[in-house]
Design an enzyme around this catalytic site. Sequence first.
Site, PDB file in Angstrom:
ATOM      1  N   TRP A 137      49.474  31.671  40.690  1.00 32.83           N
ATOM      2  CA  TRP A 137      49.695  32.388  42.238  1.00 32.83           C
ATOM      3  C   TRP A 137      49.744  31.462  43.272  1.00 32.83           C
ATOM      4  O   TRP A 137      50.051  31.697  44.306  1.00 32.83           O
ATOM      5  CB  TRP A 137      48.977  33.682  42.325  1.00 32.83           C
ATOM      6  CG  TRP A 137      47.496  33.389  42.531  1.00 32.83           C
ATOM      7  CD1 TRP A 137      46.549  32.932  41.788  1.00 32.83           C
ATOM      8  CD2 TRP A 137      46.945  33.951  43.765  1.00 32.83           C
ATOM      9  NE1 TRP A 137      45.179  33.189  42.442  1.00 32.83           N
ATOM     10  CE2 TRP A 137      45.540  33.576  43.530  1.00 32.83           C
ATOM     11  CE3 TRP A 137      47.174  34.406  45.018  1.00 32.83           C
ATOM     12  CZ2 TRP A 137      44.412  33.747  44.615  1.00 32.83           C
ATOM     13  CZ3 TRP A 137      46.291  34.469  45.992  1.00 32.83           C
ATOM     14  CH2 TRP A 137      45.116  34.166  46.030  1.00 32.83           C
ATOM     15  N   ASP A 138      48.874  30.262  43.080  1.00 34.42           N
ATOM     16  CA  ASP A 138      49.182  28.972  43.880  1.00 34.42           C
ATOM     17  C   ASP A 138      50.493  28.896  44.765  1.00 34.42           C
ATOM     18  O   ASP A 138      50.534  28.708  45.692  1.00 34.42           O
ATOM     19  CB  ASP A 138      48.642  27.858  43.256  1.00 34.42           C
ATOM     20  CG  ASP A 138      47.254  28.106  42.620  1.00 34.42           C
ATOM     21  OD1 ASP A 138      46.638  29.178  42.452  1.00 34.42           O
ATOM     22  OD2 ASP A 138      46.562  26.830  42.243  1.00 34.42           O
ATOM     23  N   GLU A 152      36.946  34.800  42.454  1.00 33.99           N
ATOM     24  CA  GLU A 152      36.826  34.952  40.716  1.00 33.99           C
ATOM     25  C   GLU A 152      35.331  35.147  40.634  1.00 33.99           C
ATOM     26  O   GLU A 152      34.651  35.008  39.339  1.00 33.99           O
ATOM     27  CB  GLU A 152      37.264  33.848  40.153  1.00 33.99           C
ATOM     28  CG  GLU A 152      38.929  34.139  40.085  1.00 33.99           C
ATOM     29  CD  GLU A 152      39.532  32.817  39.641  1.00 33.99           C
ATOM     30  OE1 GLU A 152      39.138  31.685  39.547  1.00 33.99           O
ATOM     31  OE2 GLU A 152      40.566  33.051  39.203  1.00 33.99           O
ATOM     32  N   LYS A 159      33.687  32.750  46.148  1.00 30.68           N
ATOM     33  CA  LYS A 159      34.229  31.605  45.801  1.00 30.68           C
ATOM     34  C   LYS A 159      35.441  31.207  46.831  1.00 30.68           C
ATOM     35  O   LYS A 159      35.531  29.922  47.206  1.00 30.68           O
ATOM     36  CB  LYS A 159      34.858  31.625  44.274  1.00 30.68           C
ATOM     37  CG  LYS A 159      35.462  30.238  43.758  1.00 30.68           C
ATOM     38  CD  LYS A 159      36.019  30.582  42.268  1.00 30.68           C
ATOM     39  CE  LYS A 159      36.592  29.352  41.838  1.00 30.68           C
ATOM     40  NZ  LYS A 159      37.474  29.758  40.736  1.00 30.68           N
ATOM     41  N   GLN A 160      36.319  32.087  47.111  1.00 25.30           N
ATOM     42  CA  GLN A 160      37.346  31.942  48.011  1.00 25.30           C
ATOM     43  C   GLN A 160      37.847  32.902  48.667  1.00 25.30           C
ATOM     44  O   GLN A 160      37.497  34.289  48.250  1.00 25.30           O
ATOM     45  CB  GLN A 160      38.558  31.262  47.371  1.00 25.30           C
ATOM     46  CG  GLN A 160      39.457  32.042  46.414  1.00 25.30           C
ATOM     47  CD  GLN A 160      40.307  31.227  45.769  1.00 25.30           C
ATOM     48  OE1 GLN A 160      40.146  30.654  44.683  1.00 25.30           O
ATOM     49  NE2 GLN A 160      41.825  31.395  46.058  1.00 25.30           N
TER      50      GLN A 160
END
Lengths: 772, 772
Positions: B358-359, B489, B602-603
């Site tokens: 999905w980047d 994640e 994480k992000q």
Amino acid sequence: MEQRYLEIDEWKIIEEGWDSNNHMKSESIFSIGNGRMGQRANFEEAYSGDTLQGSYIAGVYYPDKTKVGWWKNGYPEYFAKVLNSVNWIGIDIEIAEQSLDLAQVKVSNFRRELDMQHGLLSRSFSAEFADGKKVKVETQRFLSLVKDEVGAISYSITPLNFDGKVIIKPYLDFDVENHDANWEEKFWAPVDEKVAAQKGTVTAKTKKLDFHVSAAMRFEVFAQGEHVTLYPETEQREKYVANSVELQMEQGKTYTICKYAGITSSMNYAVEKLSTTADERASQAMRTGYDKLLEEHKAAWLEKWSTSDIVIEGDAAAQQAIRFNIFHLFQTFTGVDPRLNIGPKGFTGEKYGGSTYWDTEAYCLPFYLSTTQQEVSRNLLIYRYKHLGKAIENAQKLGFKNGAALYPMVTMNGEECHNEWEITFEEIHRNGAIAYAIFNYVRHTLDRDYLADYGFEVLLGISRFWAQRVNWSEAKGKYVMLGVTGPNEYENNVNNNYYTNKMASWTMSYTLTVVDYLKENHADRYAELVKKTNFDEKAEMEEWADIISNLHIPIDEERQVLLQQDGFLDKDLRSADSLDASERPINQHWSWDRILRSCFIKQADVLQGLYFFEHQYDKATIRRNFDFYEPMTVHESSLSPCVHVILASRIGYGEKAYELYLRTARLDLDDYNREVHEGLHITSMAGTWMSVVQGFGGMKIIKEKLHFEPLLPENWDSLNFTLRWREAVLNVSIDKKNLTVENTSESTAEFVFGPHTNQLKGGKKIVLPLAP
Amino acid sequence: MEQRYLEIDEWKIIEEGWDSNNHMKSESIFSIGNGRMGQRANFEEAYSGDTLQGSYIAGVYYPDKTKVGWWKNGYPEYFAKVLNSVNWIGIDIEIAEQSLDLAQVKVSNFRRELDMQHGLLSRSFSAEFADGKKVKVETQRFLSLVKDEVGAISYSITPLNFDGKVIIKPYLDFDVENHDANWEEKFWAPVDEKVAAQKGTVTAKTKKLDFHVSAAMRFEVFAQGEHVTLYPETEQREKYVANSVELQMEQGKTYTICKYAGITSSMNYAVEKLSTTADERASQAMRTGYDKLLEEHKAAWLEKWSTSDIVIEGDAAAQQAIRFNIFHLFQTFTGVDPRLNIGPKGFTGEKYGGSTYWDTEAYCLPFYLSTTQQEVSRNLLIYRYKHLGKAIENAQKLGFKNGAALYPMVTMNGEECHNEWEITFEEIHRNGAIAYAIFNYVRHTLDRDYLADYGFEVLLGISRFWAQRVNWSEAKGKYVMLGVTGPNEYENNVNNNYYTNKMASWTMSYTLTVVDYLKENHADRYAELVKKTNFDEKAEMEEWADIISNLHIPIDEERQVLLQQDGFLDKDLRSADSLDASERPINQHWSWDRILRSCFIKQADVLQGLYFFEHQYDKATIRRNFDFYEPMTVHESSLSPCVHVILASRIGYGEKAYELYLRTARLDLDDYNREVHEGLHITSMAGTWMSVVQGFGGMKIIKEKLHFEPLLPENWDSLNFTLRWREAVLNVSIDKKNLTVENTSESTAEFVFGPHTNQLKGGKKIVLPLAP
């Protein structure tokens, strides 16, 4: 369910007629074992058809390098595999240059029989070779329950239509492999072979961990019962020794080879003595002789049955099945060695690798507590005590401190072997079962010294784990336990699983009472333990008390049921009946995410808690929860139905209880899941025993007292079971009208039935009418 | 951060001096590519030191059998691996029977340079052999941006202290392997080799899927610029061809071999034409000549830079880094072929296998939308359109019906490659990014026809997925989405992840508006689509509307922040600052369960939603959520900081924005994570571009209008970037005082700054003072 191909018999498992398609199933079902070793029902002679050669030695394992797709920090490096070991049964037969091989000859009158009463496997058949020669073969074998490093075989051949040369070649072969090896390697390295006339030894060691195993054989041959003098040729190669004996056989006469094996491992002997000790075992066995060995073996089995048998009248299939289960449990674990435990497949197959799961404490221990001497169960507990150091290390690896212990999900030597994060790191309720087992043992045996000697340290490690595993939720104003997997593995990484939270708070609470008991009764030992464990009594006990009072237990206020986990009511709540037959079992038809977000339950979870803590809940609570969860339970674990059977019996759901019981009663004998060729479900056999004794028999312990609350299935005429209860042995009969308890021992026993407590002296019997 | 070993230069990456420890890093950093193929900066001559030989052809992959510990129903059979392909650069050099090998000779004056402005890799060094002979070597190579099946090398040798025989051996070698192969097998099977004087071809095919690739080489040699007539010896073996040329070299004179490679794949040609076409490409290239090929290649690069360059004054390291990122993004994907996409490591390494994540939609698309012609982004969208059928199959496999589509987490050909249940089955927000990309593309380009041609079908499949993925919670009286993994994640299998729920309801809502648009503007096409997709307009739209209105969105009422998921507030909420340095990154120091139950992120997760839907939230909401989540975010993904930079810039947190920007700006150049030797983080380079242009540059699109809301970092003097905006090209400068926008195209453009909308005609410039 597969087509049933085995005969129904009360004491025997019987296979009549040869069908190679059933052979691998029979290899599992007819397995023999004596707690020290086990052997699948492979043929002695060569067999070129499908087979899973399997010979296993308790405690000897191999650390197989972990196979994993996506490594997670904290995963173990290896998975301990139950190790396929030396083939000690082999006897090749050659007649006129033709090998006796049931895949190559015409077989008739094939019969295989497992005599469960006496622990004896026998087989007979006639074979016709391509050249028309016919022989009759009759074999027997057993692994001695008395001399647990000895196996014995009697193998008889009768030429039916010819005179001539027959070559008999007994051998030992260590060139074996595990079918479930992760990386297709062989696990054994050769060490040494020796062979001479009528004897041989072979020694090998595991490529890692250096387990050494020696096998020795001796043999003798009889013609019509008369000793034959032999001039064998010897053969030897890496990991293999054999003797080749040429006999001139006469038509109609019977020639018997008795082969005696001695098998020793470096768990019990120094490596340099291994091979000679194995040979001593084999030669002693030969000196004793086959018949006498067998006699003492049979007597030992009868002794076991005398305190454990169950008699079901009116249902021969159930009768056979329950004895089958008891038999295999005793074959797997005899309790003489606290380094051993009960693998899910026992000695009947390789799958599931590492041997010990929480099955031992939750399902197997109740069986051994009720049917064997206290020492057997005590050894199961000591097994975990010995692993406490590793459990503490394991918890440290996951970030816990100060002696907190997390026992592994799967283990051989105390180290974790499993590598799925949702299980390995999150199915931590296993810790609770280990604590509960101590409580269960003590309430059964009243051996409170165990707490001082071993129990407290384990309870402390586990309580410390729970105390660190919870966290304070500002939002709830409660302690919470996040990210766990309960007994129902169809939910992962959930928050506040009732069962786990309950096990946690109960463990801490039990540990508090144990501390009080030790301070009062074992002050010196307690002082020692405090020092050894750096137990900060005041602070730690206060912390536990605080957590016990403030731990969140999820409840559905409206339905007044305990919640499996915080988010359970957000699910689409449906009955498993609404599933289409083509979707079941869901674990074979649904993707994992769909299973996880469904309401369907693999095995008892909230109900497991109600079973363990039956004494804390009233029947209405049990019924409400049973009514809520049972319809959503898909029972896709062989361990699932038993707890439901017991609770259903307790709340008077007789029909439901029996329907659930049928799901496991003959699981292996009728191969419900078409996987019996891989091995038997040993630990769930204990669940079936629980269903019968604790469910239908209604045996339970409340406040250290024995209770009976029976509910006989409609189609059974009667149920009779034998129990050890502390010093006494009780024979309990339930029929349509009465509960009859006979005390066959010399010690007085006490039990509760209905509102009354009954004292029963040794040798006495009491008949109590069941309520209408 | 590793010790910086590269020079700072505005347009070049420069390595001075030879240190073999840096070589594998440099092999990644100095990689070249042209969208069709890529090549790590391996040496042409032999090298016996550590190296990761890497030559990659876009779209050519290998389905490597999945490696998994515990199989889950629904897992894919294979993982598509980016495939190491033919080594076309090889030129062995032998001098007096000594191989030129930088691991074996004394190296001096080593310099490696990547000219990013012109896409040219060059290298020079002097080597002294054991016998004292010295040579100077100068090499250049490039993969033509104009002729994208052609690579060219100029390799010059000057003997410094001797006259004598030098053997030059250009070759092609297909005997290559992937370092990340799951089962240590080679993926290529030989097909054909041909060799003659000054030319050769080699063809191989993948062992699965039958991808064929041919490589051809031609070469010529010059002495002091003069053509040399050659009498080469040829060599040929399986998967290998070579020419061996013996030259008598004179001291001080320079000998240059120009090697031209043509590389073709069966993705573009019939197999029988592959080898001849490759040879044509190589021979055409030789006819054109090295200098001319290079000239047109350089011009093409300058053209790319003209609409994409960024100039940062006052920070040379940042200047170099942003060009490095833009350069590698263009090397990886040029947008000419909708079958291609952008792998996380581009053509610079093997890791992460399958190419598309999905980047692409979330991070890379904004870059290509702003810097290239519309067609490039359109091709990225069409890539997913072409995979719609597979996405529908994938959803079916997981139990979804009626054309619901779930795009894979990782893919090459549309099939899922990933196998971790918590990602594969649960990180479904990826579907939302694919829907959002359509919206983003349309608002950028106003190419609404795309919706009729392709977009609607994809949106429909995704909306159908969401509608089936939610369920009604009786307890909440709301729709809920259970069991998902959000962009963070570090939480798995959570319920009602705000981001995923928001993406779901937004997708359905956007699809509703697209339906209205199509009905009004493309009635015939719409009727066709309804039929093709069995779209039950009324029922499905009503269902979506119902879900949109009743989908649970978790909120903390007290703090008024959106909740990452239902259970988030039960966590121990701590700032990442409270972590000890020795514990970070937590994914290397904590066990997975501990990470999962921690609050650490994480992000960007909630913040990713606020970034995507900035137009729907006010600044106070963004600030509240940023203040809550940023301190708990550990940014352990290279994709993490950019979204935080943009939001921090928007709410005036300039210092924070710059601090976060520094974490990714030179991630690869300075090898923060010590993993650059495995390849570059191509997709996160797009995130850095977003940080600069959308963060500091403040570029955003609200209701289809271009806005600027810049916040220049304190230590930058100015920032200048070039953007394509529909028909126009805008050069935007931000300094301490002004925002200057120059329209370098001929089309009028419109943009909003502060309260005012500005019309800017072609060729005009406007200077707007920044607010004080």
